[in-house]
Motif scaffolding. Structure first.
Motif, PDB file in Angstrom:
ATOM      1  N   PHE A  15       3.130 -39.465  40.148  1.00  0.00           N
ATOM      2  CA  PHE A  15       3.637 -38.113  39.915  1.00  0.00           C
ATOM      3  C   PHE A  15       3.893 -37.959  38.434  1.00  0.00           C
ATOM      4  O   PHE A  15       3.928 -38.936  37.673  1.00  0.00           O
ATOM      5  CB  PHE A  15       4.920 -37.858  40.716  1.00  0.00           C
ATOM      6  N   SER A  16       4.088 -36.719  38.000  1.00  0.00           N
ATOM      7  CA  SER A  16       4.509 -36.493  36.623  1.00  0.00           C
ATOM      8  C   SER A  16       5.461 -35.312  36.559  1.00  0.00           C
ATOM      9  O   SER A  16       5.499 -34.475  37.460  1.00  0.00           O
ATOM     10  CB  SER A  16       3.307 -36.276  35.695  1.00  0.00           C
ATOM     11  N   VAL A  17       6.243 -35.299  35.505  1.00  0.00           N
ATOM     12  CA  VAL A  17       7.209 -34.237  35.252  1.00  0.00           C
ATOM     13  C   VAL A  17       6.964 -33.713  33.845  1.00  0.00           C
ATOM     14  O   VAL A  17       6.935 -34.492  32.892  1.00  0.00           O
ATOM     15  CB  VAL A  17       8.658 -34.757  35.390  1.00  0.00           C
ATOM     16  N   ASP A  18       6.751 -32.414  33.732  1.00  0.00           N
ATOM     17  CA  ASP A  18       6.511 -31.767  32.440  1.00  0.00           C
ATOM     18  C   ASP A  18       7.758 -30.949  32.097  1.00  0.00           C
ATOM     19  O   ASP A  18       7.967 -29.869  32.652  1.00  0.00           O
ATOM     20  CB  ASP A  18       5.280 -30.856  32.534  1.00  0.00           C
ATOM     21  N   PRO A  19       8.616 -31.451  31.216  1.00  0.00           N
ATOM     22  CA  PRO A  19       9.920 -30.806  30.975  1.00  0.00           C
ATOM     23  C   PRO A  19       9.803 -29.330  30.602  1.00  0.00           C
ATOM     24  O   PRO A  19       9.014 -28.951  29.743  1.00  0.00           O
ATOM     25  CB  PRO A  19      10.491 -31.617  29.803  1.00  0.00           C
ATOM     26  N   GLY A  20      10.599 -28.510  31.277  1.00  0.00           N
ATOM     27  CA  GLY A  20      10.604 -27.089  31.004  1.00  0.00           C
ATOM     28  C   GLY A  20       9.452 -26.329  31.636  1.00  0.00           C
ATOM     29  O   GLY A  20       9.415 -25.097  31.565  1.00  0.00           O
ATOM     30  N   LYS A  21       8.512 -27.058  32.258  1.00  0.00           N
ATOM     31  CA  LYS A  21       7.343 -26.403  32.854  1.00  0.00           C
ATOM     32  C   LYS A  21       7.219 -26.675  34.349  1.00  0.00           C
ATOM     33  O   LYS A  21       6.874 -25.778  35.116  1.00  0.00           O
ATOM     34  CB  LYS A  21       6.070 -26.848  32.137  1.00  0.00           C
ATOM     35  N   ALA A  61       1.689 -32.779  37.689  1.00  0.00           N
ATOM     36  CA  ALA A  61       2.939 -32.217  37.175  1.00  0.00           C
ATOM     37  C   ALA A  61       3.708 -31.521  38.293  1.00  0.00           C
ATOM     38  O   ALA A  61       3.194 -30.622  38.947  1.00  0.00           O
ATOM     39  CB  ALA A  61       2.655 -31.243  36.038  1.00  0.00           C
ATOM     40  N   GLY A  62       4.941 -31.957  38.527  1.00  0.00           N
ATOM     41  CA  GLY A  62       5.754 -31.361  39.575  1.00  0.00           C
ATOM     42  C   GLY A  62       5.253 -31.654  40.964  1.00  0.00           C
ATOM     43  O   GLY A  62       5.598 -30.941  41.914  1.00  0.00           O
ATOM     44  N   SER A  63       4.475 -32.723  41.116  1.00  0.00           N
ATOM     45  CA  SER A  63       3.908 -33.063  42.429  1.00  0.00           C
ATOM     46  C   SER A  63       3.854 -34.571  42.597  1.00  0.00           C
ATOM     47  O   SER A  63       3.757 -35.335  41.633  1.00  0.00           O
ATOM     48  CB  SER A  63       2.483 -32.516  42.581  1.00  0.00           C
ATOM     49  N   ARG A  64       3.878 -34.960  43.838  1.00  0.00           N
ATOM     50  CA  ARG A  64       3.638 -36.354  44.207  1.00  0.00           C
ATOM     51  C   ARG A  64       2.219 -36.423  44.768  1.00  0.00           C
ATOM     52  O   ARG A  64       1.894 -35.722  45.739  1.00  0.00           O
ATOM     53  CB  ARG A  64       4.668 -36.797  45.246  1.00  0.00           C
ATOM     54  N   VAL A  65       1.368 -37.237  44.145  1.00  0.00           N
ATOM     55  CA  VAL A  65      -0.007 -37.419  44.629  1.00  0.00           C
ATOM     56  C   VAL A  65      -0.052 -38.733  45.399  1.00  0.00           C
ATOM     57  O   VAL A  65       0.322 -39.786  44.870  1.00  0.00           O
ATOM     58  CB  VAL A  65      -1.023 -37.430  43.467  1.00  0.00           C
TER      59      VAL A  65
END
Length: 362
Positions: free
Chosen positions: A258-264, A329-333
């Motif tokens: 997964f990834s996290v894109d801060p503010g997005k 981004a904002g997801s678990r794959v």
């Protein structure tokens, strides 16, 4: 700018021109007068400027002003068929040899305005903080080094043991008992002395333990073992620093990243807000309690570790180069061995009141 045609083939079919660059697809272009075919033919002779192409086409009997040629090149660029001829290489013989495969790969994404050399330069100018040098982390380090990421900070607090050898290929029998990050940093220096690498032998017990490591970092990647809330700590540290987070791991048969894109994008804390209350007297609450308390033996094999590391590395590369938007981004794959590793996406629910998202720098 000198423009060069990428590898492609074309054939006139009545008033249409069929063009193939990627074997998976063919473009059909309206070309009743043969102007596009003539432009492709001239481009196939070698790099040329718009002015040179205009003169060549005019000599062949086509009315081709320089502005018309530029419009035609922009059209070909939108289809991914041309690129900047002067930016196919870095211009440094040793670096061009070292990054030959990377430059070739980025040719698929290069165009008139962003070159394959620019993508490699973005990686060389990047700094990645790698959390964990174990199963997925050890292969992640190797992938990032291969891509030519210019600076790596490696964090772990584990020592090398024989049980690591099934899946952690940075390490050798002679390394047993050594710090993993020290040996991992040594491997990077031996592999490519041009990469700046720092080893941090440290336990991470909360987001504050990462605060001093995020300066000048462009992406935080990897994962931490040892505590149920470890990913939440890393998530908070990333959002406080305003840098993307990419992480991965496994359950029994599932590979997850997964990834996290801060503010997005939504973050891991948003995802937690959608979970059942662990104190809830229901089957959902009981399942949540049991899942959090479940201790799984580490069954990560070599092929699975390499898969996790490469998936995380590719997402990191998306953030660093911009070749395409981050896919997780904002997801678990999730890729499950039981269904042939076909990926499925599980978006995090966005929590508008998430206290951690509120920390992100904008």
């Amino acid at each position: 700018m000198r423009v060069i045609l990428k590898e492609c083939a074309w054939e006139a079919l009545g008033d249409d021109l069929i063009v193939v660059h990627d074997p998976r697809e063919a473009f059909t272009l309206a070309d009743p007068g043969g102007r596009i075919a003539a432009l492709l033919d001239e481009l196939s002779r070698g790099p040329a400027t718009a002015e040179e192409l205009s003169a060549a086409l005019t000599a062949r009997g086509f009315a081709a002003m320089v502005g018309d040629v530029r419009d035609g090149l922009d059209g070909l660029d939108s289809l991914g068929l041309v690129e900047n001829a002067d930016e196919r290489w870095l211009g440094e013989p040793d670096a061009d040899e070292r990054h030959f495969s990377n430059l070739t790969f980025f040719g698929s994404f290069a165009g008139l305005h962003t070159s394959r050399a620019e993508f490699v330069r973005r990686l060389r100018d990047s700094h990645v903080l790698v959390l964990g040098a174990g199963g997925g982390g050890s292969s992640l380090v190797q992938c990032l080094a291969g891509l030519g990421v210019g600076a790596l900070t490696l964090v772990d607090r584990d020592d090398i043991a024989p049980r690591n050898f099934a899946r952690q290929f940075l390490y050798r029998n002679v390394d047993i008992g050594r710090s993993k990050v020290d040996r991992a940093a040594e491997w990077v220096r031996e592999y490519d002395p041009g990469i700046e690498v720092r080893a941090v032998d440290r336990w991470i017990s909360g987001p504050e333990d990462l605060k001093d490591l995020t300066e000048d970092v462009h992406v935080m990647a990897g994962g931490l073992d040892g505590a149920p809330d470890a990913n939440l700590w890393v998530n908070e540290a990333a959002l406080r620093a305003g840098i993307p987070l990419v992480a991965g791991g496994m359950t029994r048969t599932q590979l997850i990243y997964f990834s996290v894109d801060p503010g997005k994008s939504a973050c891991l804390r948003c995802d937690e807000s959608d979970l059942p209350d662990p104190d809830e007297r229901s089957s959902a609450g009981a399942a949540h309690r049991l899942t959090r308390g479940l201790q799984l033996a580490n069954g990560l094999t070599g092929p699975m570790a390499m898969q996790v590391g490469s998936l995380v590395a590719y997402e990191v590369m998306r953030y660093l180069t911009g070749i395409e938007p981050p896919r997780a981004a904002g997801s678990r794959v999730i890729l499950d061995l039981r269904n042939g590793l076909i990926p499925t996406w599980e978006p995090f629910p966005r929590d508008p009141d998430c206290p951690v998202c509120a920390l992100a720098r904008r």
